[in-house]
Design a protein around this motif. Structure first.
Motif, PDB file in Angstrom:
ATOM      1  N   ILE A   1       1.619  39.592   7.593  1.00 22.77           N
ATOM      2  CA  ILE A   1       2.135  38.228   7.753  1.00 22.77           C
ATOM      3  C   ILE A   1       3.463  38.032   7.025  1.00 22.77           C
ATOM      4  N   GLY A   2       3.805  38.938   6.133  1.00 28.30           N
ATOM      5  CA  GLY A   2       5.140  38.898   5.553  1.00 28.30           C
ATOM      6  C   GLY A   2       6.193  39.206   6.598  1.00 28.30           C
ATOM      7  N   PHE A   3       5.983  40.289   7.355  1.00 30.66           N
ATOM      8  CA  PHE A   3       6.855  40.580   8.499  1.00 30.66           C
ATOM      9  C   PHE A   3       6.909  39.391   9.456  1.00 30.66           C
ATOM     10  N   MET A   4       5.745  38.895   9.781  1.00 26.32           N
ATOM     11  CA  MET A   4       5.622  37.909  10.851  1.00 26.32           C
ATOM     12  C   MET A   4       6.292  36.591  10.495  1.00 26.32           C
ATOM     13  N   MET A   5       6.143  36.167   9.263  1.00 20.96           N
ATOM     14  CA  MET A   5       6.603  34.820   8.898  1.00 20.96           C
ATOM     15  C   MET A   5       7.923  34.808   8.132  1.00 20.96           C
ATOM     16  N   TYR A   6       8.188  35.843   7.332  1.00 16.77           N
ATOM     17  CA  TYR A   6       9.460  35.825   6.609  1.00 16.77           C
ATOM     18  C   TYR A   6      10.621  36.151   7.534  1.00 16.77           C
ATOM     19  N   CYS A   7      10.390  37.040   8.517  1.00 13.49           N
ATOM     20  CA  CYS A   7      11.450  37.359   9.479  1.00 13.49           C
ATOM     21  C   CYS A   7      11.771  36.167  10.380  1.00 13.49           C
ATOM     22  N   SER A   8      10.819  35.293  10.579  1.00 17.30           N
ATOM     23  CA  SER A   8      11.004  34.123  11.446  1.00 17.30           C
ATOM     24  C   SER A   8      11.285  32.874  10.611  1.00 17.30           C
ATOM     25  N   TYR A   9      10.266  32.334   9.965  1.00 13.19           N
ATOM     26  CA  TYR A   9      10.453  31.134   9.144  1.00 13.19           C
ATOM     27  C   TYR A   9      11.421  31.376   7.987  1.00 13.19           C
ATOM     28  N   GLY A  10      11.355  32.559   7.400  1.00 14.68           N
ATOM     29  CA  GLY A  10      12.236  32.850   6.271  1.00 14.68           C
ATOM     30  C   GLY A  10      13.693  32.825   6.658  1.00 14.68           C
ATOM     31  N   ASN A  11      14.035  33.467   7.780  1.00  9.93           N
ATOM     32  CA  ASN A  11      15.421  33.426   8.244  1.00  9.93           C
ATOM     33  C   ASN A  11      15.825  32.028   8.682  1.00  9.93           C
TER      34      ASN A  11
ATOM     35  N   LEU B   1      18.989  29.978   6.926  1.00  6.61           N
ATOM     36  CA  LEU B   1      20.163  29.557   7.677  1.00  6.61           C
ATOM     37  C   LEU B   1      20.291  28.047   7.811  1.00  6.61           C
ATOM     38  N   LEU B   2      19.168  27.344   7.884  1.00  4.13           N
ATOM     39  CA  LEU B   2      19.214  25.899   8.129  1.00  4.13           C
ATOM     40  C   LEU B   2      18.801  25.057   6.931  1.00  4.13           C
ATOM     41  N   LYS B   3      18.103  25.690   5.966  1.00  3.41           N
ATOM     42  CA  LYS B   3      17.542  24.956   4.816  1.00  3.41           C
ATOM     43  C   LYS B   3      16.644  23.813   5.287  1.00  3.41           C
ATOM     44  N   ASP B   4      15.874  24.082   6.326  1.00  2.00           N
ATOM     45  CA  ASP B   4      14.940  23.094   6.854  1.00  2.00           C
ATOM     46  C   ASP B   4      13.705  23.048   5.939  1.00  2.00           C
ATOM     47  N   GLU B   5      13.549  21.939   5.225  1.00  3.33           N
ATOM     48  CA  GLU B   5      12.466  21.824   4.240  1.00  3.33           C
ATOM     49  C   GLU B   5      11.084  21.911   4.881  1.00  3.33           C
ATOM     50  N   ARG B   6      10.990  21.645   6.169  1.00  4.63           N
ATOM     51  CA  ARG B   6       9.686  21.704   6.837  1.00  4.63           C
ATOM     52  C   ARG B   6       9.140  23.126   6.909  1.00  4.63           C
ATOM     53  N   TYR B   7      10.014  24.109   6.744  1.00  6.23           N
ATOM     54  CA  TYR B   7       9.574  25.494   6.805  1.00  6.23           C
ATOM     55  C   TYR B   7       8.964  25.971   5.489  1.00  6.23           C
TER      56      TYR B   7
ATOM     57  N   GLU C   1       8.680  40.920   0.168  1.00 10.47           N
ATOM     58  CA  GLU C   1       9.849  40.038   0.107  1.00 10.47           C
ATOM     59  C   GLU C   1       9.434  38.580   0.237  1.00 10.47           C
ATOM     60  N   LEU C   2       8.444  38.311   1.066  1.00  9.18           N
ATOM     61  CA  LEU C   2       7.934  36.946   1.185  1.00  9.18           C
ATOM     62  C   LEU C   2       7.401  36.462  -0.156  1.00  9.18           C
ATOM     63  N   LEU C   3       6.643  37.308  -0.854  1.00 11.16           N
ATOM     64  CA  LEU C   3       6.076  36.906  -2.142  1.00 11.16           C
ATOM     65  C   LEU C   3       7.156  36.689  -3.193  1.00 11.16           C
ATOM     66  N   MET C   4       8.176  37.519  -3.195  1.00 16.48           N
ATOM     67  CA  MET C   4       9.264  37.339  -4.161  1.00 16.48           C
ATOM     68  C   MET C   4      10.041  36.052  -3.879  1.00 16.48           C
ATOM     69  N   PHE C   5      10.240  35.758  -2.610  1.00 16.32           N
ATOM     70  CA  PHE C   5      10.888  34.496  -2.248  1.00 16.32           C
ATOM     71  C   PHE C   5      10.062  33.309  -2.731  1.00 16.32           C
ATOM     72  N   SER C   6       8.770  33.348  -2.451  1.00 19.35           N
ATOM     73  CA  SER C   6       7.907  32.218  -2.799  1.00 19.35           C
ATOM     74  C   SER C   6       7.794  32.036  -4.298  1.00 19.35           C
ATOM     75  N   ALA C   7       7.782  33.131  -5.051  1.00 16.88           N
ATOM     76  CA  ALA C   7       7.704  33.020  -6.512  1.00 16.88           C
ATOM     77  C   ALA C   7       8.885  32.224  -7.055  1.00 16.88           C
ATOM     78  N   LYS C   8      10.076  32.470  -6.536  1.00 18.32           N
ATOM     79  CA  LYS C   8      11.261  31.756  -6.996  1.00 18.32           C
ATOM     80  C   LYS C   8      11.335  30.346  -6.429  1.00 18.32           C
ATOM     81  N   GLN C   9      11.080  30.244  -5.138  1.00 14.66           N
ATOM     82  CA  GLN C   9      11.232  28.950  -4.472  1.00 14.66           C
ATOM     83  C   GLN C   9      10.246  27.924  -5.005  1.00 14.66           C
ATOM     84  N   PHE C  10       9.012  28.337  -5.259  1.00 14.94           N
ATOM     85  CA  PHE C  10       7.958  27.396  -5.649  1.00 14.94           C
ATOM     86  C   PHE C  10       7.583  27.520  -7.127  1.00 14.94           C
ATOM     87  N   GLN C  11       8.341  28.364  -7.851  1.00 15.91           N
ATOM     88  CA  GLN C  11       8.095  28.574  -9.282  1.00 15.91           C
ATOM     89  C   GLN C  11       6.630  28.923  -9.540  1.00 15.91           C
ATOM     90  N   GLU C  12       6.173  29.907  -8.755  1.00 19.94           N
ATOM     91  CA  GLU C  12       4.794  30.385  -8.843  1.00 19.94           C
ATOM     92  C   GLU C  12       4.812  31.871  -9.201  1.00 19.94           C
TER      93      GLU C  12
END
Length: 415
Positions: free
Chosen positions: A128-138, A142-148, A196-207
């Motif tokens: 699901i890292g491939f599946m969601m970070y390649c799609s929602y992550g990108n 690019l858009l900084k859409d908070e809904r993602y 990469e998804l987990l590293m992004f989330s750790a920084k983004q959500f301070q988790e």
């Protein structure tokens, strides 16, 4: 004039490769003391990329089926959103938007991203890292859409359910409900890419919980997945209760001890990413050593055979997807290592890979194809997706192309 001149320099290098009987393109690149130039016209490539995916969108399935392969007869094979490759199509559309700046690509990129929303709680697959970070992550990048963001956070939480603290890695394969009573815990080298998804989330959500798991997985993969020569086992099977290694084997390579090209590419990319996110030099060293191994085994024209130990080389299949993935990792390494000679080596091989993938030998320029890159190998053991287009080859080609053009623009004062 500057672009034409530099493209001509790149073309001269390619002509030298084609005409020289004693030196391969790889050897030429490794001997160079200056940076290799792109050997294709950026504007022509942009026109090709957009044209192919305009045609793909016209034929793409609707609803919960995502394009996976494009064939010479004009057909597209689609796959359910639960398939591990389901995020690459949306990711490629986001990359086309990034490449062109054309806002008309945003709507289809959103469409093929948001169809994946149910995956955020799906416990049936590790990818699901491939599946969601390649799609929602990108899309978010690019858009900084908070809904993602809630989708990415929930996906990270779902992925972390696969972590076994006794073993220190994320479980590969299987629905969690079905694997609860299984004796063994599998981990594949591909799983490095889900971190990469987990590293992004750790920084983004301070988790820090997310990054703690990513680091433990990366560290234990170093301990268990590598041979002394820095080639990698595809699969390591652990005893779930004791944490001990039961066996090291392959699922997609030629045999248990062979050097599967795409697995080696995942490693280069994955540990370069972990160094970027943590600054821990052991990850840089691992990525570099794996890259050196990969480069040493490349054929003269650079595109790797699907498995470096297939005894039928040079009469077996190439894997363009492995070349594209490795190029992405090598671009990262070229900016991370301190040694200038080593940096140049990684940069030139990465550019060389993009040049070869951007040539008539690998671009899907037949009028019937609705994709970008040909000649990848999906699953040799099962004899599926052999010497064909696969959507992740397109995705990583686009990522490598963007990196090549970005570094090209920076070098030539266009940014």
């Amino acid at each position: 004039m500057k672009i034409r001149l530099l493209v001509c320099v790149g073309i001269f290098s390619m002509l030298a490769f084609l005409s020289c009987k004693t030196e391969s393109y790889k050897e030429i690149l490794l001997c160079q003391t200056e940076k290799e130039q792109i050997s294709f016209d950026p504007d022509s490539i942009k026109e090709f990329v957009t044209g192919q995916y305009v045609r793909s969108l016209e034929e793409a399935g609707k609803g919960m089926l995502v394009p996976r392969n494009s064939y010479k007869d004009g057909t597209i094979r689609s796959t359910p959103i639960e398939d591990w490759v389901s995020g690459f199509y949306a990711g490629t559309l986001w990359y086309i938007y990034e490449l062109t700046g054309d806002t008309s690509w945003i709507a289809p990129a959103r469409q093929w991203t948001e169809v994946l929303d149910p995956i955020k709680t799906y416990e049936g697959i590790h990818d699901i890292g491939f599946m969601m970070y390649c799609s929602y992550g990108n899309g978010y990048r690019l858009l900084k859409d908070e809904r993602y963001l809630p989708v990415l956070k929930q996906t990270s939480e779902t992925l972390c359910k696969r972590f076994n603290p006794k073993i220190g890695t994320l479980l590969s394969w299987g629905n969690l409900a079905d694997t609860a009573t299984q004796k063994y815990h599998n981990t594949i080298i591909d799983n490095m890419m889900n971190l990469e998804l987990l590293m992004f989330s750790a920084k983004q959500f301070q988790e820090p919980y997310f990054s703690d798991i990513a680091v433990k997985h990366a560290d234990n993969t170093i301990k268990c997945h590598f041979r002394p020569n820095y080639s990698t086992y595809h699969v390591v099977e652990f005893d779930k209760k004791t944490g001990k290694i039961v066996k090291q084997e392959t699922h997609q390579g030629y045999d248990d001890n062979s050097d599967w090209a795409r697995g080696q590419a995942w490693t280069i990319y994955g540990y370069s990413m972990m160094y970027r996110e943590t600054g821990n030099k052991k990850y840089l060293e691992m990525s570099s050593r794996c890259a050196d191994r990969f480069i040493s085994r490349l054929p003269g024209d650079l595109i790797p055979y699907w498995d470096f130990d297939d005894p039928r080389i040079a009469n077996t299949y190439r894997d363009a997807s492995a070349g594209a993935i490795a190029a992405c990792g090598l671009f990262g390494l070229s900016e991370q290592v301190e040694d200038t000679v080593q940096s140049l080596k990684y940069y030139n091989i990465a550019i060389g890979l993009v040049n070869r993938l951007s040539s008539a030998d690998y671009l899907a320029k037949d009028n019937y194809y609705k994709c970008l890159i040909l000649h990848s190998v999906g699953h040799w053991q099962k004899k599926t997706e052999i010497d064909c287009n696969i959507n992740y080859a397109d995705y990583y080609y686009m990522e490598a192309l963007l990196k090549a053009l970005d570094l090209y623009d920076k070098k030539n004062g266009n940014k």
